[in-house]
Scaffold this motif. Structure first.
Motif, short mmCIF file in Angstrom:
data_model
loop_
_atom_site.label_atom_id
_atom_site.label_comp_id
_atom_site.label_asym_id
_atom_site.label_seq_id
_atom_site.Cartn_x
_atom_site.Cartn_y
_atom_site.Cartn_z
N GLU B 52 40.33 -19.61 37.09
CA GLU B 52 41.05 -18.31 36.31
C GLU B 52 40.79 -18.42 34.88
OE1 GLU B 52 44.92 -17.44 38.34
OE2 GLU B 52 45.46 -16.94 36.36
N LYS B 70 42.19 -12.93 37.86
CA LYS B 70 43.01 -13.69 38.84
C LYS B 70 42.07 -14.72 39.64
CE LYS B 70 46.15 -9.52 39.69
NZ LYS B 70 46.46 -8.53 41.09
N LYS B 71 42.81 -15.90 40.17
CA LYS B 71 41.90 -16.66 40.80
C LYS B 71 40.90 -16.08 41.90
CE LYS B 71 42.41 -21.27 43.07
NZ LYS B 71 43.55 -22.22 43.64
N ASN B 73 39.73 -13.25 42.40
CA ASN B 73 38.89 -12.20 42.01
C ASN B 73 37.92 -12.22 41.04
OD1 ASN B 73 40.39 -10.50 43.76
ND2 ASN B 73 41.51 -9.61 42.36
#
Lengths: 113, 115
Positions: B52, B70-71, B73
């Motif tokens: 991220e 975000k992790k 996406n």
């Protein structure tokens, strides 16, 4: 500079025959060699992979043969079936902390009934 | 468990237009990748992310930007689309085991045409 060379570009095999796809690499630091299978309209999916500490790995009808001195590895599909018709990609990655794959250009395999 | 999903599946753009491709994964993977696939060219890495808030350039990064806020996406942006960016775009994700090398899970792809 292409680091992973794959051949042939396309291959037609009769049902029940053996399909062989070859790859050659240049960077001797590569230490992970996967093969991915891709059906039309889908994303690639891991089929089988090998590390250079073994010369062969077999999973069902699929076998990877690895020749470290020649810097070559190949995929053998035994008893090829029409359902094996797909595009196959070889790849290689370095032993770093993250695995960015370098792919070959792919082989379109057609298994005729 | 949906795995890796990509939005949209198809898109047609005019030269100069911009767009964002969205990749989402629900496997809690740290690493995410964007590839493009062109006939006879295999899969070429555009950008990737090892966590991220981090991104890095791949083999063919020109004309693209990415963000990993975000992790789960990973977004791929085209600021000013060109016909040379007509391609099928694949997102992938994985966790890397010690020593490198781990299965990458691919999404279904986005087919982009730039006219």
């Amino acid at each position: 500079q292409q680091q992973v060379k794959q051949s042939p570009q396309s291959l037609i095999v009769q049902k029940g025959g053996i399909s062989i796809i070859n790859c050659a690499y240049e960077n001797t630091a590569f230490d992970y060699f996967p093969w991915y299978q891709q059906f039309p309209g889908k994303g690639p999916a891991l089929l089988i992979a090998i590390r250079p500490d073994v010369s062969e790995k077999k999973e069902g009808r699929f076998t990877i043969s690895f020749n470290k001195s020649a810097k070559q590895f190949s995929l053998h599909i035994m008893d090829s079936q029409p359902g094996d018709s797909a595009t196959y990609f070889c790849a290689a990655s370095l032993p770093s902390g993250y695995s960015t794959l370098t792919f070959g250009k792919g082989t379109m395999l057609l298994v005729s009934p | 468990n949906a795995g890796v999903t990509q939005t949209p599946k198809f898109r047609v753009l005019k030269t100069g237009q911009s767009m964002t491709l969205l990749c989402a994964q629900d496997m809690n993977h740290e690493y995410m990748y964007w590839y493009r696939q062109d006939p006879g060219m295999g899969l070429r890495l555009i950008h990737y992310s090892v966590g991220e808030g981090t991104t890095a350039k791949g083999e063919v990064p020109d004309g693209y930007n990415v963000s990993r806020l975000k992790k789960q996406n990973f977004l791929l942006g085209l600021e000013s689309a060109a016909p040379s960016q007509t391609s099928v775009y694949f997102c992938a994700s994985n966790n890397v085991i010690a020593g490198g090398g781990d299965e990458q899970y691919f999404g279904p792809g986005t087919r982009l045409t730039v006219t």
